[in-house]
Design a protein around this motif. Structure first.
Motif, PDB file in Angstrom:
ATOM      1  N   ARG A   1      44.104  31.853  28.044  1.00 25.70           N
ATOM      2  CA  ARG A   1      42.889  32.141  27.284  1.00 25.70           C
ATOM      3  C   ARG A   1      43.237  32.407  25.817  1.00 25.70           C
ATOM      4  N   THR A   2      44.297  33.192  25.604  1.00 21.39           N
ATOM      5  CA  THR A   2      44.735  33.485  24.239  1.00 21.39           C
ATOM      6  C   THR A   2      45.113  32.206  23.501  1.00 21.39           C
ATOM      7  N   VAL A   3      45.780  31.300  24.200  1.00 22.19           N
ATOM      8  CA  VAL A   3      46.196  30.024  23.596  1.00 22.19           C
ATOM      9  C   VAL A   3      44.975  29.198  23.206  1.00 22.19           C
ATOM     10  N   ILE A   4      43.984  29.147  24.095  1.00 17.16           N
ATOM     11  CA  ILE A   4      42.814  28.306  23.847  1.00 17.16           C
ATOM     12  C   ILE A   4      41.951  28.889  22.733  1.00 17.16           C
ATOM     13  N   VAL A   5      41.831  30.220  22.683  1.00 18.51           N
ATOM     14  CA  VAL A   5      41.097  30.845  21.580  1.00 18.51           C
ATOM     15  C   VAL A   5      41.766  30.504  20.251  1.00 18.51           C
ATOM     16  N   SER A   6      43.089  30.566  20.212  1.00 21.34           N
ATOM     17  CA  SER A   6      43.821  30.203  18.999  1.00 21.34           C
ATOM     18  C   SER A   6      43.584  28.735  18.629  1.00 21.34           C
ATOM     19  N   GLU A   7      43.567  27.872  19.629  1.00 18.27           N
ATOM     20  CA  GLU A   7      43.300  26.451  19.379  1.00 18.27           C
ATOM     21  C   GLU A   7      41.899  26.266  18.805  1.00 18.27           C
ATOM     22  N   ARG A   8      40.940  26.964  19.380  1.00 17.14           N
ATOM     23  CA  ARG A   8      39.561  26.891  18.899  1.00 17.14           C
ATOM     24  C   ARG A   8      39.465  27.362  17.445  1.00 17.14           C
ATOM     25  N   GLU A   9      40.124  28.447  17.115  1.00 24.47           N
ATOM     26  CA  GLU A   9      40.092  28.970  15.744  1.00 24.47           C
ATOM     27  C   GLU A   9      40.732  27.986  14.774  1.00 24.47           C
TER      28      GLU A   9
ATOM     29  N   ASP B   1      32.950  32.188  22.560  1.00 25.35           N
ATOM     30  CA  ASP B   1      32.326  33.084  23.537  1.00 25.35           C
ATOM     31  C   ASP B   1      32.468  32.537  24.953  1.00 25.35           C
ATOM     32  N   GLU B   2      32.293  31.218  25.118  1.00 23.49           N
ATOM     33  CA  GLU B   2      32.446  30.620  26.444  1.00 23.49           C
ATOM     34  C   GLU B   2      33.873  30.776  26.961  1.00 23.49           C
ATOM     35  N   ILE B   3      34.842  30.602  26.065  1.00 27.23           N
ATOM     36  CA  ILE B   3      36.249  30.753  26.451  1.00 27.23           C
ATOM     37  C   ILE B   3      36.523  32.190  26.902  1.00 27.23           C
ATOM     38  N   LEU B   4      35.960  33.159  26.173  1.00 28.27           N
ATOM     39  CA  LEU B   4      36.178  34.565  26.511  1.00 28.27           C
ATOM     40  C   LEU B   4      35.487  34.956  27.815  1.00 28.27           C
ATOM     41  N   LEU B   5      34.418  34.251  28.165  1.00 30.42           N
ATOM     42  CA  LEU B   5      33.675  34.575  29.385  1.00 30.42           C
ATOM     43  C   LEU B   5      34.236  33.912  30.635  1.00 30.42           C
ATOM     44  N   MET B   6      35.165  32.980  30.498  1.00 36.51           N
ATOM     45  CA  MET B   6      35.727  32.312  31.668  1.00 36.51           C
ATOM     46  C   MET B   6      36.408  33.313  32.588  1.00 36.51           C
ATOM     47  N   THR B   7      36.255  33.103  33.889  1.00 34.66           N
ATOM     48  CA  THR B   7      36.917  33.954  34.878  1.00 34.66           C
ATOM     49  C   THR B   7      37.897  33.135  35.705  1.00 34.66           C
ATOM     50  N   ARG B   8      38.835  33.825  36.315  1.00 33.32           N
ATOM     51  CA  ARG B   8      39.799  33.135  37.167  1.00 33.32           C
ATOM     52  C   ARG B   8      39.091  32.445  38.323  1.00 33.32           C
ATOM     53  N   ASP B   9      38.134  33.124  38.952  1.00 33.53           N
ATOM     54  CA  ASP B   9      37.446  32.546  40.103  1.00 33.53           C
ATOM     55  C   ASP B   9      36.608  31.333  39.701  1.00 33.53           C
ATOM     56  N   GLY B  10      35.993  31.407  38.530  1.00 33.40           N
ATOM     57  CA  GLY B  10      35.216  30.263  38.060  1.00 33.40           C
ATOM     58  C   GLY B  10      36.090  29.053  37.791  1.00 33.40           C
ATOM     59  N   LEU B  11      37.236  29.288  37.165  1.00 28.87           N
ATOM     60  CA  LEU B  11      38.174  28.197  36.901  1.00 28.87           C
ATOM     61  C   LEU B  11      38.707  27.604  38.202  1.00 28.87           C
ATOM     62  N   TYR B  12      39.023  28.468  39.142  1.00 28.55           N
ATOM     63  CA  TYR B  12      39.583  27.980  40.399  1.00 28.55           C
ATOM     64  C   TYR B  12      38.552  27.160  41.176  1.00 28.55           C
ATOM     65  N   ALA B  13      37.297  27.594  41.133  1.00 32.21           N
ATOM     66  CA  ALA B  13      36.243  26.836  41.807  1.00 32.21           C
ATOM     67  C   ALA B  13      36.086  25.457  41.174  1.00 32.21           C
ATOM     68  N   HIS B  14      36.160  25.405  39.858  1.00 34.52           N
ATOM     69  CA  HIS B  14      36.092  24.116  39.153  1.00 34.52           C
ATOM     70  C   HIS B  14      37.271  23.230  39.565  1.00 34.52           C
ATOM     71  N   TYR B  15      38.453  23.826  39.605  1.00 38.60           N
ATOM     72  CA  TYR B  15      39.661  23.091  40.006  1.00 38.60           C
ATOM     73  C   TYR B  15      39.518  22.522  41.417  1.00 38.60           C
TER      74      TYR B  15
ATOM     75  N   ARG C   1      46.750  31.755  38.812  1.00 44.84           N
ATOM     76  CA  ARG C   1      46.844  33.219  38.883  1.00 44.84           C
ATOM     77  C   ARG C   1      46.098  33.884  37.717  1.00 44.84           C
ATOM     78  N   SER C   2      45.636  35.084  37.949  1.00 40.49           N
ATOM     79  CA  SER C   2      44.865  35.804  36.931  1.00 40.49           C
ATOM     80  C   SER C   2      45.673  36.043  35.668  1.00 40.49           C
ATOM     81  N   ASP C   3      46.965  36.383  35.797  1.00 41.00           N
ATOM     82  CA  ASP C   3      47.769  36.628  34.599  1.00 41.00           C
ATOM     83  C   ASP C   3      47.957  35.349  33.800  1.00 41.00           C
ATOM     84  N   GLU C   4      48.060  34.196  34.471  1.00 40.88           N
ATOM     85  CA  GLU C   4      48.174  32.922  33.749  1.00 40.88           C
ATOM     86  C   GLU C   4      46.883  32.593  33.009  1.00 40.88           C
ATOM     87  N   VAL C   5      45.750  32.915  33.627  1.00 37.89           N
ATOM     88  CA  VAL C   5      44.460  32.679  32.983  1.00 37.89           C
ATOM     89  C   VAL C   5      44.372  33.452  31.673  1.00 37.89           C
TER      90      VAL C   5
END
Length: 354
Positions: A54-62, A95-109, A46-50
């Motif tokens: 995203r916030t979690v992964i940005v924090s992990e990256r930092e 930047d790549e993490i911030l550019l990810m979209t729900r549809d792109g992630l779902y297509a990958h999945y 779901r978009s809200d989960e994405v």
């Protein structure tokens, strides 16, 4: 549900695989299978989960960016691979993490999460036919998915040394990393390269004499002489040709060039002279113990088996153990001679800034 059962569960991603795992009580095995089969094809993403993740992964990256070893390793990996996806690392840039979209992630999945692109590894207290039969039944009703093609063009040969310097403010120690092109896990020299890494810097895995690496070549040459605070060497079992890594954290005031010369001298010695019978026996014990001890637990055994299967290194833990047993001191010397060459060498220096 898993927490209620007292289970251990998580997931991780490496350059080669994404792995989901559960360690559950025997009577909850079927529940774990049901959950994994459901996750493989039926996740909603779901978009809200994405946005939450995203916030979690940005924090992990930092968090990773506060580690100079990660920063230098990421830059050096990008320098070493100009074409292969290995050069992109795992987590990607902010930047790549911030550019990810729900549809792109779902297509990958939908493309990658399918039985045709997965291994199911089961380790536990039960007859093999029973455990495998239950696993086959759990996934039998799923769409097998399309075949996922690997990268078509391999990384082209490297024809000379590549160097990079990373400068960053902070109180970190200076570092030197060397990354030599190395063969894939299916290569006949893979067990010798695993042993070579242990000879240079020791190996963990619960083996008492091997865990610290204090008798290893690079520890004696750099840590005992006061050039470095710690040193590591590693050869990873990978699906495609990857890297043999050496990393040293230097003491304040030590010049990068001095530490690099000390490392080079040890690598040249490894390539020109077989280890003595006494040294080789010690290293061999450490390698075999480092392979055996993690397999004492069902979780550790599953991880190791999954790695061997996914990379093609061996069809079983026993087969990989026997390949390690067969390594000779001359095999290790020959592996060092073939690996530690100028044309496949990548060097990185981390220089802390005031």
């Amino acid at each position: 549900l898993l927490a209620r059962y007292g289970a251990l569960w998580n997931a991780f991603t490496s350059e080669d695989v994404t792995c989901y795992f559960e360690t559950v009580p025997r009577e909850r095995y079927l529940t774990a299978l049901e959950l994994e089969a459901d996750r493989m094809r039926n996740a909603l993403v779901r978009s809200d989960e994405v946005e939450t993740e995203r916030t979690v992964i940005v924090s992990e990256r930092e968090g990773y960016e506060n580690d100079p070893s990660f920063l230098l390793g990421e830059e050096l990996q990008a320098v070493a691979f100009g074409r292969h996806p290995y050069g992109q690392g795992v987590i990607g840039s902010k930047d790549e993490i911030l550019l990810m979209t729900r549809d792109g992630l779902y297509a990958h999945y939908r493309r990658h999460y399918s039985p045709r692109n997965a291994y199911v590894v089961v380790v536990g207290d039960g007859a093999a036919d029973e455990l495998l039969g239950a696993a086959a039944e759990a996934f039998a009703g799923l769409d097998p998915g399309e075949a996922v093609e690997p990268p078509k063009a391999p990384e082209p040969p490297q024809h000379g040394e590549r160097r990079i310097v990373v400068r960053r403010a902070g109180g970190a120690l200076p570092m030197v990393q060397l990354a030599f092109k190395a063969p894939r896990a299916t290569d006949p020299s893979a067990p010798a390269l695993t042993t070579l890494a242990a000879a240079l810097a020791g190996t963990g895995g619960g083996a008492p004499e091997a865990a610290s690496g204090r008798s290893s070549r690079l520890y004696r040459a750099l840590v005992r002489t006061g050039l470095a605070t710690e040193v590591e060497a590693s050869f990873g079992l990978m699906k495609d040709p990857y890297l043999f890594w050496i990393a040293a954290s230097l003491r304040p005031g030590v010049e990068h060039a001095a530490a690099e010369r000390a490392i080079d001298a040890e690598l040249a010695r490894m390539a020109s002279e077989p280890m003595s019978a006494e040294e080789f026996a010690r290293v061999r014990r450490g390698v075999l113990a480092g392979t055996a001890y993690p397999s004492d637990t069902v979780t550790g055994r599953a991880f190791r088996l999954g790695q061997l299967l996914a990379t093609g290194a061996a069809a079983s833990i026993g087969e990989w153990y026997e390949r390690l047993v067969a390594v000779t001191a001359e095999d290790v010397r020959a592996a060092a001679e073939a690996t530690f060459v100028e044309r496949s060498r990548n060097v990185g220096w981390f220089v802390p800034q005031a």
